[in-house]
Design a protein around this motif. Structure first.
Motif, PDB file in Angstrom:
ATOM      1  N   LEU A 128       0.811  -1.209   0.000  1.00  0.00           N
ATOM      2  CA  LEU A 128       0.000   0.000   0.000  1.00  0.00           C
ATOM      3  C   LEU A 128       0.852   1.271   0.000  1.00  0.00           C
ATOM      4  O   LEU A 128       0.443   2.293  -0.524  1.00  0.00           O
ATOM      5  CB  LEU A 128      -0.924  -0.012   1.210  1.00  0.00           C
ATOM      6  CG  LEU A 128      -2.190   0.784   1.083  1.00  0.00           C
ATOM      7  CD1 LEU A 128      -2.997   0.354  -0.132  1.00  0.00           C
ATOM      8  CD2 LEU A 128      -3.018   0.644   2.322  1.00  0.00           C
ATOM      9  N   ARG A 129       2.041   1.185   0.563  1.00  0.00           N
ATOM     10  CA  ARG A 129       2.932   2.350   0.612  1.00  0.00           C
ATOM     11  C   ARG A 129       3.234   2.856  -0.802  1.00  0.00           C
ATOM     12  O   ARG A 129       3.173   4.047  -1.076  1.00  0.00           O
ATOM     13  CB  ARG A 129       4.222   2.006   1.344  1.00  0.00           C
ATOM     14  CG  ARG A 129       5.076   3.220   1.635  1.00  0.00           C
ATOM     15  CD  ARG A 129       6.288   2.872   2.479  1.00  0.00           C
ATOM     16  NE  ARG A 129       5.968   2.306   3.771  1.00  0.00           N
ATOM     17  CZ  ARG A 129       5.489   2.970   4.815  1.00  0.00           C
ATOM     18  NH1 ARG A 129       5.236   4.265   4.698  1.00  0.00           N
ATOM     19  NH2 ARG A 129       5.259   2.377   5.958  1.00  0.00           N
ATOM     20  N   ALA A 130       3.539   1.934  -1.730  1.00  0.00           N
ATOM     21  CA  ALA A 130       3.817   2.331  -3.116  1.00  0.00           C
ATOM     22  C   ALA A 130       2.572   2.938  -3.759  1.00  0.00           C
ATOM     23  O   ALA A 130       2.653   3.945  -4.457  1.00  0.00           O
ATOM     24  CB  ALA A 130       4.293   1.129  -3.915  1.00  0.00           C
ATOM     25  N   VAL A 173     -10.627   2.179   6.259  1.00  0.00           N
ATOM     26  CA  VAL A 173      -9.994   0.867   6.142  1.00  0.00           C
ATOM     27  C   VAL A 173      -9.987   0.201   7.509  1.00  0.00           C
ATOM     28  O   VAL A 173     -10.047   0.867   8.543  1.00  0.00           O
ATOM     29  CB  VAL A 173      -8.542   0.952   5.603  1.00  0.00           C
ATOM     30  CG1 VAL A 173      -8.511   1.452   4.175  1.00  0.00           C
ATOM     31  CG2 VAL A 173      -7.665   1.801   6.501  1.00  0.00           C
ATOM     32  N   LEU A 174      -9.916  -1.112   7.485  1.00  0.00           N
ATOM     33  CA  LEU A 174      -9.721  -1.899   8.694  1.00  0.00           C
ATOM     34  C   LEU A 174      -8.371  -2.589   8.540  1.00  0.00           C
ATOM     35  O   LEU A 174      -8.129  -3.290   7.557  1.00  0.00           O
ATOM     36  CB  LEU A 174     -10.834  -2.932   8.862  1.00  0.00           C
ATOM     37  CG  LEU A 174     -12.228  -2.349   9.106  1.00  0.00           C
ATOM     38  CD1 LEU A 174     -13.269  -3.458   9.128  1.00  0.00           C
ATOM     39  CD2 LEU A 174     -12.267  -1.549  10.403  1.00  0.00           C
ATOM     40  N   ILE A 175      -7.496  -2.364   9.502  1.00  0.00           N
ATOM     41  CA  ILE A 175      -6.138  -2.885   9.444  1.00  0.00           C
ATOM     42  C   ILE A 175      -5.998  -3.965  10.514  1.00  0.00           C
ATOM     43  O   ILE A 175      -6.473  -3.794  11.635  1.00  0.00           O
ATOM     44  CB  ILE A 175      -5.127  -1.747   9.683  1.00  0.00           C
ATOM     45  CG1 ILE A 175      -5.340  -0.643   8.653  1.00  0.00           C
ATOM     46  CG2 ILE A 175      -3.703  -2.264   9.655  1.00  0.00           C
ATOM     47  CD1 ILE A 175      -4.508   0.595   8.886  1.00  0.00           C
ATOM     48  N   GLN A 176      -5.342  -5.075  10.160  1.00  0.00           N
ATOM     49  CA  GLN A 176      -5.210  -6.171  11.102  1.00  0.00           C
ATOM     50  C   GLN A 176      -3.840  -6.840  10.986  1.00  0.00           C
ATOM     51  O   GLN A 176      -3.115  -6.632  10.020  1.00  0.00           O
ATOM     52  CB  GLN A 176      -6.295  -7.217  10.865  1.00  0.00           C
ATOM     53  CG  GLN A 176      -6.098  -8.013   9.579  1.00  0.00           C
ATOM     54  CD  GLN A 176      -7.156  -9.074   9.375  1.00  0.00           C
ATOM     55  OE1 GLN A 176      -7.960  -8.948   8.490  1.00  0.00           O
ATOM     56  NE2 GLN A 176      -7.149 -10.100  10.190  1.00  0.00           N
ATOM     57  N   MET A 214      -4.580  -5.540  20.738  1.00  0.00           N
ATOM     58  CA  MET A 214      -4.689  -4.090  20.583  1.00  0.00           C
ATOM     59  C   MET A 214      -3.302  -3.449  20.568  1.00  0.00           C
ATOM     60  O   MET A 214      -3.002  -2.605  19.728  1.00  0.00           O
ATOM     61  CB  MET A 214      -5.526  -3.491  21.725  1.00  0.00           C
ATOM     62  CG  MET A 214      -7.003  -3.796  21.619  1.00  0.00           C
ATOM     63  SD  MET A 214      -7.947  -3.230  23.043  1.00  0.00           S
ATOM     64  CE  MET A 214      -7.600  -1.481  23.056  1.00  0.00           C
ATOM     65  N   LEU A 215      -2.439  -3.866  21.478  1.00  0.00           N
ATOM     66  CA  LEU A 215      -1.087  -3.292  21.545  1.00  0.00           C
ATOM     67  C   LEU A 215      -0.277  -3.628  20.299  1.00  0.00           C
ATOM     68  O   LEU A 215       0.455  -2.790  19.781  1.00  0.00           O
ATOM     69  CB  LEU A 215      -0.364  -3.803  22.796  1.00  0.00           C
ATOM     70  CG  LEU A 215      -0.859  -3.215  24.108  1.00  0.00           C
ATOM     71  CD1 LEU A 215      -0.190  -3.910  25.290  1.00  0.00           C
ATOM     72  CD2 LEU A 215      -0.622  -1.716  24.161  1.00  0.00           C
ATOM     73  N   SER A 216      -0.431  -4.848  19.804  1.00  0.00           N
ATOM     74  CA  SER A 216       0.358  -5.227  18.629  1.00  0.00           C
ATOM     75  C   SER A 216      -0.040  -4.399  17.409  1.00  0.00           C
ATOM     76  O   SER A 216       0.804  -4.080  16.580  1.00  0.00           O
ATOM     77  CB  SER A 216       0.239  -6.718  18.340  1.00  0.00           C
ATOM     78  OG  SER A 216      -1.032  -7.032  17.842  1.00  0.00           O
ATOM     79  N   LEU A 217      -1.303  -4.019  17.298  1.00  0.00           N
ATOM     80  CA  LEU A 217      -1.714  -3.176  16.172  1.00  0.00           C
ATOM     81  C   LEU A 217      -1.008  -1.827  16.203  1.00  0.00           C
ATOM     82  O   LEU A 217      -0.639  -1.288  15.167  1.00  0.00           O
ATOM     83  CB  LEU A 217      -3.227  -2.943  16.189  1.00  0.00           C
ATOM     84  CG  LEU A 217      -4.106  -4.095  15.748  1.00  0.00           C
ATOM     85  CD1 LEU A 217      -5.572  -3.705  15.891  1.00  0.00           C
ATOM     86  CD2 LEU A 217      -3.814  -4.519  14.336  1.00  0.00           C
ATOM     87  N   LEU A 218      -0.808  -1.314  17.387  1.00  0.00           N
ATOM     88  CA  LEU A 218      -0.211   0.004  17.507  1.00  0.00           C
ATOM     89  C   LEU A 218       1.295  -0.001  17.276  1.00  0.00           C
ATOM     90  O   LEU A 218       1.861   1.000  16.858  1.00  0.00           O
ATOM     91  CB  LEU A 218      -0.529   0.589  18.884  1.00  0.00           C
ATOM     92  CG  LEU A 218      -2.016   0.756  19.181  1.00  0.00           C
ATOM     93  CD1 LEU A 218      -2.233   1.228  20.607  1.00  0.00           C
ATOM     94  CD2 LEU A 218      -2.657   1.714  18.198  1.00  0.00           C
ATOM     95  N   LEU A 239       1.393  -5.067   9.248  1.00  0.00           N
ATOM     96  CA  LEU A 239      -0.061  -5.215   9.243  1.00  0.00           C
ATOM     97  C   LEU A 239      -0.614  -5.328   7.830  1.00  0.00           C
ATOM     98  O   LEU A 239       0.061  -5.023   6.848  1.00  0.00           O
ATOM     99  CB  LEU A 239      -0.704  -4.030   9.970  1.00  0.00           C
ATOM    100  CG  LEU A 239      -0.290  -3.873  11.438  1.00  0.00           C
ATOM    101  CD1 LEU A 239      -0.916  -2.619  12.029  1.00  0.00           C
ATOM    102  CD2 LEU A 239      -0.642  -5.101  12.257  1.00  0.00           C
ATOM    103  N   LEU A 240      -1.869  -5.776   7.756  1.00  0.00           N
ATOM    104  CA  LEU A 240      -2.561  -5.964   6.480  1.00  0.00           C
ATOM    105  C   LEU A 240      -3.815  -5.106   6.439  1.00  0.00           C
ATOM    106  O   LEU A 240      -4.493  -4.916   7.449  1.00  0.00           O
ATOM    107  CB  LEU A 240      -2.961  -7.434   6.306  1.00  0.00           C
ATOM    108  CG  LEU A 240      -1.839  -8.462   6.295  1.00  0.00           C
ATOM    109  CD1 LEU A 240      -2.409  -9.867   6.288  1.00  0.00           C
ATOM    110  CD2 LEU A 240      -0.932  -8.244   5.098  1.00  0.00           C
TER     111      LEU A 240
END
Length: 177
Positions: free
Chosen positions: A7-9, A27-30, A56-60, A66-67
């Protein structure tokens, strides 16, 4: 699903309007899901408060790993089903998620998304707090938990800015004074 790296590109090559048209209003990121299972056929497993907090902490802190969850295109007012049945709009292959777990409602005229638990076994959590049976409006940056599975809710514009800002940071290191 798209990775943050993929997604960065895309984010660097598209204007904010084109980026929003590609991904939708939010978007929903997981984290990457665990190994595939036949969770749709299994009884629902009990969710754990510790697993929800760790998720929750790992998402941050694991942004680069992440996807982005792919959602169907959204119309002016749209309802998305969440659950572990394959016909759900947001299919989550995890035994802690009920077959028909929750509903996300997008309202284009109001520019908002709400979430409502549909009587799931393990509940839906917003930033670690149980929704019970109430409907809640999502805010940019909220963490949603369906059973033991967490998603980071981001407005597409915020994601675009974050991707653009981080790519600039890697090109120009900070030189503190």
């Amino acid at each position: 699903m798209l990775s943050i790296q993929e997604l960065r590109a895309l984010g660097a090559s598209l204007s904010i309007g084109a980026f929003r048209r590609q991904l939708g209003p939010f978007v929903l990121i997981q984290r990457a899901p665990g190994r595939p299972s036949s969770a749709a056929l299994e009884p629902t497993r009990v969710a754990s408060a510790d697993a929800i907090e760790r998720g929750m902490l790992s998402l941050l802190f694991e942004f680069e790993d992440l996807l982005i969850t792919t959602l169907p295109p959204l119309e002016r007012v749209e309802e998305l089903s969440v659950g572990r049945l394959p016909d759900c709009d947001l299919f989550i292959d995890d035994g802690s998620v009920s077959k028909r777990h929750a509903v996300l409602r997008w309202n284009e005229p109001q520019g908002r998304c709400t979430v409502h638990d549909t009587g799931s076994t393990n509940g839906t959590f917003l930033n670690g707090s149980s929704l019970s049976t109430r409907e809640a409006t999502l805010k940019d940056g909220d963490i949603l938990s369906f059973g033991n599975v967490q998603f980071w809710y981001l407005v597409t514009d915020t994601l675009h800015a974050r991707l653009h800002g981080q790519s600039q940071q890697t090109k120009t290191p900070y030189r503190g004074g």
